[in-house]
Design a protein around this motif. Structure first.
Motif, PDB file in Angstrom:
ATOM      1  N   ARG A  39      -1.380  11.859 -11.545  1.00 32.06           N
ATOM      2  CA  ARG A  39      -1.684  12.055 -12.963  1.00 32.06           C
ATOM      3  C   ARG A  39      -2.410  10.868 -13.587  1.00 32.06           C
ATOM      4  NH1 ARG A  39       1.002  16.351 -15.735  1.00 32.06           N
ATOM      5  NH2 ARG A  39       2.158  17.595 -14.237  1.00 32.06           N
ATOM      6  N   ALA A  40      -2.366   9.713 -12.961  1.00 31.38           N
ATOM      7  CA  ALA A  40      -3.079   8.543 -13.480  1.00 31.38           C
ATOM      8  C   ALA A  40      -4.588   8.779 -13.502  1.00 31.38           C
ATOM      9  CB  ALA A  40      -2.759   7.317 -12.637  1.00 31.38           C
ATOM     10  N   HIS A  41      -5.077   9.719 -12.688  1.00 27.98           N
ATOM     11  CA  HIS A  41      -6.508  10.016 -12.630  1.00 27.98           C
ATOM     12  C   HIS A  41      -6.957  10.985 -13.709  1.00 27.98           C
ATOM     13  CE1 HIS A  41      -6.727   7.735  -9.011  1.00 27.98           C
ATOM     14  NE2 HIS A  41      -6.020   8.591  -8.300  1.00 27.98           N
ATOM     15  N   LEU A  42      -6.072  11.383 -14.603  1.00 26.71           N
ATOM     16  CA  LEU A  42      -6.399  12.395 -15.602  1.00 26.71           C
ATOM     17  C   LEU A  42      -6.802  11.809 -16.945  1.00 26.71           C
ATOM     18  CD1 LEU A  42      -3.471  14.873 -14.843  1.00 26.71           C
ATOM     19  CD2 LEU A  42      -5.800  14.888 -13.934  1.00 26.71           C
ATOM     20  N   THR A  43      -6.904  10.495 -17.057  1.00 28.22           N
ATOM     21  CA  THR A  43      -7.149   9.861 -18.350  1.00 28.22           C
ATOM     22  C   THR A  43      -8.492  10.236 -18.969  1.00 28.22           C
ATOM     23  OG1 THR A  43      -7.969   7.871 -17.271  1.00 28.22           O
ATOM     24  CG2 THR A  43      -5.637   7.905 -17.875  1.00 28.22           C
ATOM     25  N   ASP A  44      -9.513  10.523 -18.184  1.00 26.97           N
ATOM     26  CA  ASP A  44     -10.831  10.884 -18.711  1.00 26.97           C
ATOM     27  C   ASP A  44     -11.026  12.387 -18.858  1.00 26.97           C
ATOM     28  OD1 ASP A  44     -11.749   8.279 -18.954  1.00 26.97           O
ATOM     29  OD2 ASP A  44     -12.572   8.236 -16.936  1.00 26.97           O
ATOM     30  N   ALA A  45     -10.023  13.177 -18.509  1.00 27.64           N
ATOM     31  CA  ALA A  45     -10.172  14.637 -18.509  1.00 27.64           C
ATOM     32  C   ALA A  45     -10.219  15.205 -19.925  1.00 27.64           C
ATOM     33  CB  ALA A  45      -9.021  15.282 -17.747  1.00 27.64           C
ATOM     34  N   ASP A  46     -11.113  16.165 -20.142  1.00 28.61           N
ATOM     35  CA  ASP A  46     -11.173  16.880 -21.417  1.00 28.61           C
ATOM     36  C   ASP A  46     -10.092  17.952 -21.482  1.00 28.61           C
ATOM     37  OD1 ASP A  46     -13.419  15.459 -22.335  1.00 28.61           O
ATOM     38  OD2 ASP A  46     -14.749  16.799 -21.228  1.00 28.61           O
ATOM     39  N   ARG A  47      -9.800  18.535 -20.345  1.00 26.31           N
ATOM     40  CA  ARG A  47      -8.767  19.558 -20.246  1.00 26.31           C
ATOM     41  C   ARG A  47      -7.927  19.293 -19.015  1.00 26.31           C
ATOM     42  NH1 ARG A  47     -12.635  24.725 -21.307  1.00 26.31           N
ATOM     43  NH2 ARG A  47     -13.225  24.127 -23.409  1.00 26.31           N
ATOM     44  N   ILE A  48      -6.650  19.587 -19.121  1.00 24.74           N
ATOM     45  CA  ILE A  48      -5.739  19.407 -17.998  1.00 24.74           C
ATOM     46  C   ILE A  48      -4.945  20.691 -17.820  1.00 24.74           C
ATOM     47  CG2 ILE A  48      -3.798  18.113 -17.051  1.00 24.74           C
ATOM     48  CD1 ILE A  48      -4.731  15.759 -18.856  1.00 24.74           C
ATOM     49  N   THR A  57      -1.257  26.798 -15.973  1.00 30.12           N
ATOM     50  CA  THR A  57      -0.865  26.497 -17.343  1.00 30.12           C
ATOM     51  C   THR A  57      -1.761  25.404 -17.889  1.00 30.12           C
ATOM     52  OG1 THR A  57       1.440  26.972 -16.773  1.00 30.12           O
ATOM     53  CG2 THR A  57       1.062  25.761 -18.804  1.00 30.12           C
ATOM     54  N   LEU A  58      -2.344  25.638 -19.081  1.00 32.32           N
ATOM     55  CA  LEU A  58      -3.146  24.630 -19.744  1.00 32.32           C
ATOM     56  C   LEU A  58      -2.214  23.629 -20.414  1.00 32.32           C
ATOM     57  CD1 LEU A  58      -6.049  23.760 -20.478  1.00 32.32           C
ATOM     58  CD2 LEU A  58      -5.799  25.085 -22.565  1.00 32.32           C
ATOM     59  N   LEU A  59      -2.301  22.354 -20.048  1.00 30.73           N
ATOM     60  CA  LEU A  59      -1.418  21.326 -20.591  1.00 30.73           C
ATOM     61  C   LEU A  59      -2.054  20.540 -21.720  1.00 30.73           C
ATOM     62  CD1 LEU A  59       0.045  19.878 -17.264  1.00 30.73           C
ATOM     63  CD2 LEU A  59       1.008  21.646 -18.729  1.00 30.73           C
ATOM     64  N   ALA A  60      -3.364  20.351 -21.675  1.00 30.15           N
ATOM     65  CA  ALA A  60      -4.052  19.567 -22.694  1.00 30.15           C
ATOM     66  C   ALA A  60      -5.505  20.016 -22.784  1.00 30.15           C
ATOM     67  CB  ALA A  60      -3.992  18.087 -22.358  1.00 30.15           C
ATOM     68  N   GLY A  61      -6.069  19.897 -23.975  1.00 31.47           N
ATOM     69  CA  GLY A  61      -7.473  20.235 -24.176  1.00 31.47           C
ATOM     70  C   GLY A  61      -7.637  21.536 -24.906  1.00 31.47           C
ATOM     71  N   ALA A  62      -8.896  21.909 -25.079  1.00 31.97           N
ATOM     72  CA  ALA A  62      -9.230  23.135 -25.817  1.00 31.97           C
ATOM     73  C   ALA A  62      -8.802  24.372 -25.044  1.00 31.97           C
ATOM     74  CB  ALA A  62     -10.730  23.179 -26.083  1.00 31.97           C
ATOM     75  N   ALA A  63      -8.393  25.349 -25.759  1.00 31.86           N
ATOM     76  CA  ALA A  63      -7.966  26.618 -25.126  1.00 31.86           C
ATOM     77  C   ALA A  63      -9.146  27.524 -24.900  1.00 31.86           C
ATOM     78  CB  ALA A  63      -6.946  27.322 -26.001  1.00 31.86           C
TER      79      ALA A  63
END
Length: 63
Positions: A39-48, A57-63
């Motif tokens: 999960r440390a590699h997810l810092t630049d992600a727009d959506r997770i 399951t969408l955890l973060a970002g735009a739906a």
């Protein structure tokens, strides 16, 4: 190569590669799908999103 060892040199190697991928993705105005267990590699992600027991399951970002 030993298991658990990155092909990138140094402790910041994987983060540098992901940062480069992020920059290129934004510059090209395209999408990139990154699959990781760290999960440390997810810092630049727009959506997770997370897959668990075959469910996405969408955890973060735009739906």
């Amino acid at each position: 190569m030993r298991p658990g060892r990155s092909r990138c040199a140094g402790p910041d190697g994987p983060a540098q590669v992901i940062h480069l991928i992020t920059r290129l993705t934004r510059r090209q105005a395209t999408a990139t799908v990154l699959v990781t267990h760290d999960r440390a590699h997810l810092t630049d992600a727009d959506r997770i999103a997370e897959v668990h027991d075959g469910r996405l399951t969408l955890l973060a970002g735009a739906a």
